[in-house]
Design an enzyme around this catalytic site. Sequence first.
Site, PDB file in Angstrom:
ATOM      1  N   SER A 115      -0.150  14.484  -4.326  1.00 13.12           N
ATOM      2  CA  SER A 115       1.043  13.738  -4.700  1.00 13.12           C
ATOM      3  C   SER A 115       0.772  13.046  -6.026  1.00 13.12           C
ATOM      4  O   SER A 115      -0.384  12.757  -6.368  1.00 13.12           O
ATOM      5  CB  SER A 115       1.364  12.688  -3.635  1.00 13.12           C
ATOM      6  OG  SER A 115       2.337  11.765  -4.082  1.00 13.12           O
ATOM      7  N   TYR A 160      -1.232   4.936   1.044  1.00  9.43           N
ATOM      8  CA  TYR A 160      -0.913   6.335   0.741  1.00  9.43           C
ATOM      9  C   TYR A 160      -1.582   6.768  -0.557  1.00  9.43           C
ATOM     10  O   TYR A 160      -2.136   7.865  -0.649  1.00  9.43           O
ATOM     11  CB  TYR A 160       0.604   6.492   0.645  1.00  9.43           C
ATOM     12  CG  TYR A 160       1.056   7.913   0.444  1.00  9.43           C
ATOM     13  CD1 TYR A 160       0.755   8.908   1.362  1.00  9.43           C
ATOM     14  CD2 TYR A 160       1.821   8.266  -0.682  1.00  9.43           C
ATOM     15  CE1 TYR A 160       1.187  10.215   1.174  1.00  9.43           C
ATOM     16  CE2 TYR A 160       2.255   9.564  -0.877  1.00  9.43           C
ATOM     17  CZ  TYR A 160       1.939  10.537   0.058  1.00  9.43           C
ATOM     18  OH  TYR A 160       2.353  11.832  -0.137  1.00  9.43           O
TER      19      TYR A 160
END
Length: 246
Positions: free
Chosen positions: A126, A139
């Site tokens: 990501s 995250y």
Amino acid sequence: MRTAVVTGASSGIGEACACLLARSGWDVFLVARRRDRLDKIAANTNAHIIELDITKATEEDFQQVKKCDLLVNCAGGAFGIDFVAESNADDWTKMYNVNVLGTLRMIQILLSRLVESQGCIINITSTAALSGYEGGSGYCAAKSAQRALTQSLRLEMKGKPVRITELLPGMVYTPEFSLNRLSGNADKANAIYKDVDRPLRAEDIAQIVSMVANLPSHVNVDELTVRPVAQRSQYALFRGDLNWKH
């Protein structure tokens, strides 16, 4: 026929990758926990099902995979948006387990088969792996670790005929991902995409995965960052009409 193993294949990017690869002539193994979703996808693609939690994957789970030309590590997830001072360590543990240790287990199990077939590993990380942001520490930390794993593996496999790619998506319209992160709060999940003109779709990422996988065997794409036109960086997101003509 080339064989692909796709994790996180029951929804989102994983499902889109599995379906596109199957339509393109790959023999696909769907890896995920939700049997009902896997059954529906398999019925439409003639793919094989391996029902499991990748954080607990073992060699025995993949005995039916006799060869592997492509491993797409899509399984992942984010849980919570708390600031560091108030964050839940259990959420961090879940994110690390699925994003990092799940990827690790899959690579360890299938790496020898990928080298034998001179295949390709594509890890879906990501843009959260590139920088931190408020409420994203857990995250970002997990995806940064997955990124470091990918980079280290690429160097460790020097001299081996296997390709290793990291794909870093920005904003992708995957409502289930946001619902999971926000404890099922649909209003907050929908607000993430509010007024964003054409965020990426799971199918867009699948097209890039297919492109990389189908490159000549001597061509390695180390890493590829992809964002919608409306998003120029983690903090430069335009909300409004881009006046697309097509």
